[in-house]
Design an enzyme around this catalytic site. Structure first.
Site, short mmCIF file in Angstrom:
data_model
loop_
_atom_site.label_atom_id
_atom_site.label_comp_id
_atom_site.label_asym_id
_atom_site.label_seq_id
_atom_site.Cartn_x
_atom_site.Cartn_y
_atom_site.Cartn_z
N GLU A 41 0.85 -1.19 0.00
CA GLU A 41 0.00 0.00 0.00
C GLU A 41 0.89 1.25 0.00
OE1 GLU A 41 -3.66 1.62 2.86
OE2 GLU A 41 -2.09 0.33 3.70
N LYS A 113 -9.77 0.63 -1.82
CA LYS A 113 -9.87 0.21 -0.42
C LYS A 113 -11.23 0.58 0.15
CE LYS A 113 -7.28 0.74 3.94
NZ LYS A 113 -6.15 1.49 4.57
N CYS A 150 -4.76 -3.56 3.88
CA CYS A 150 -4.45 -3.14 5.25
C CYS A 150 -5.63 -3.28 6.21
CB CYS A 150 -3.89 -1.72 5.21
SG CYS A 150 -2.91 -1.25 6.66
#
Length: 265
Positions: A41, A113, A150
């Site tokens: 990321e 995301k 994440c």
């Protein structure tokens, strides 16, 4: 059995420098006969950047950074996955995007995301627009690939959704923030996602002295550790054997034993 490379890198605020680093790691992965390489990321531009121009540095999926990564993929016959800040119609916010490029240099998928990191005094939503759908798995040389980013790791629904869609290898490119018990959480959640879905779950964590811990790790469908990084830049590898998924699911058929009548999906 196929090999995947995990590039635990440190990015700068200069995307051109990060391109040069990408090629260095891709060359090393190719020498080890990996079929795919994963970058973390915030790979295209480091976040949060020192000059506070992260939003201005965003590019589209047709911009210079993605275009050059396509060239690398085609030149080295390597699947490449990487994080970037993608430009949106809102000039004050970006998407936190993962791009997936195949060995022919084609952008075959991308993911915005969905779960933004509004926790531990961070407010990712201040400059990021949340995605509105889970990643749809794609077929790759290492198996059916799923993606989360994440903070998505803390929400098991995302991994289960992708597992039910056929995912065999779930990847979490991340920038896991350093802190007390953060590695324990990272490790435990990755292993849990692997065990509960009986699939490979691989973490690729950004490393930086100030913010991100590195310490990338990943697990097989039975929960065995496949690799373990430390707090530095390094290239790690995992061997993917899809037969292991069949063996584990035959011994413990969790998807057959699920009470579908009690779940929405």
């Amino acid at each position: 059995m196929e090999k995947i490379a995990i590039a635990q890198t440190t990015s700068s605020g200069n995307w051109s420098e990060n391109l040069r680093k990408a090629e260095q790691f891709i060359k090393r992965a190719k020498a080890e006969k990996a079929k795919m390489i994963v970058f973390p990321e915030y790979f295209m531009n480091y976040y949060p950047d020192a000059d506070h121009k992260y939003i201005e540095k965003a590019q589209t999926l047709h911009g210079d950074f993605v275009s050059q990564m396509k060239v690398f993929a085609k030149e080295y016959k390597m699947w490449i996955i990487f994080g970037m800040n993608e430009k949106t119609v809102d000039e004050t916010k970006n998407y936190n995007t993962m791009a997936v490029i195949n060995e022919n240099g084609q952008l075959i998928a991308h993911y915005h995301k969905t779960h933004l990191f509004n926790a531990y005094k961070w407010q990712e939503s201040r400059d990021t627009i949340e995605g509105n759908r889970f990643f749809e798995p794609v077929q790759t040389p290492i198996g059916m690939l799923g993606l989360g980013v994440c903070y998505d790791l803390r929400f098991p629904e995302a991994a289960r959704y992708e597992a039910l869609k056929g995912t065999q290898v779930m990847i979490y490119p991340s920038a896991w923030v350093k802190g007390e018990n953060k590695f324990i959480q990272w490790e435990s959640l990755l292993r849990a996602r692997a065990i509960e879905n009986e699939m490979y779950v691989l973490g690729c964590c950004h490393y930086s002295e100030k913010h991100y811990m590195g310490r990338s790790t990943g697990f097989g469908p039975d929960g065995d550790r496949l690799y373990q990084g430390v707090e530095r830049e390094e290239l790690l590898f995992a061997a993917i054997d899809l037969e292991q998924i069949k063996i584990v699911r035959k011994a413990n058929p969790v998807f057959e034993n699920r009470r579908r009548d009690l779940y929405e999906w």
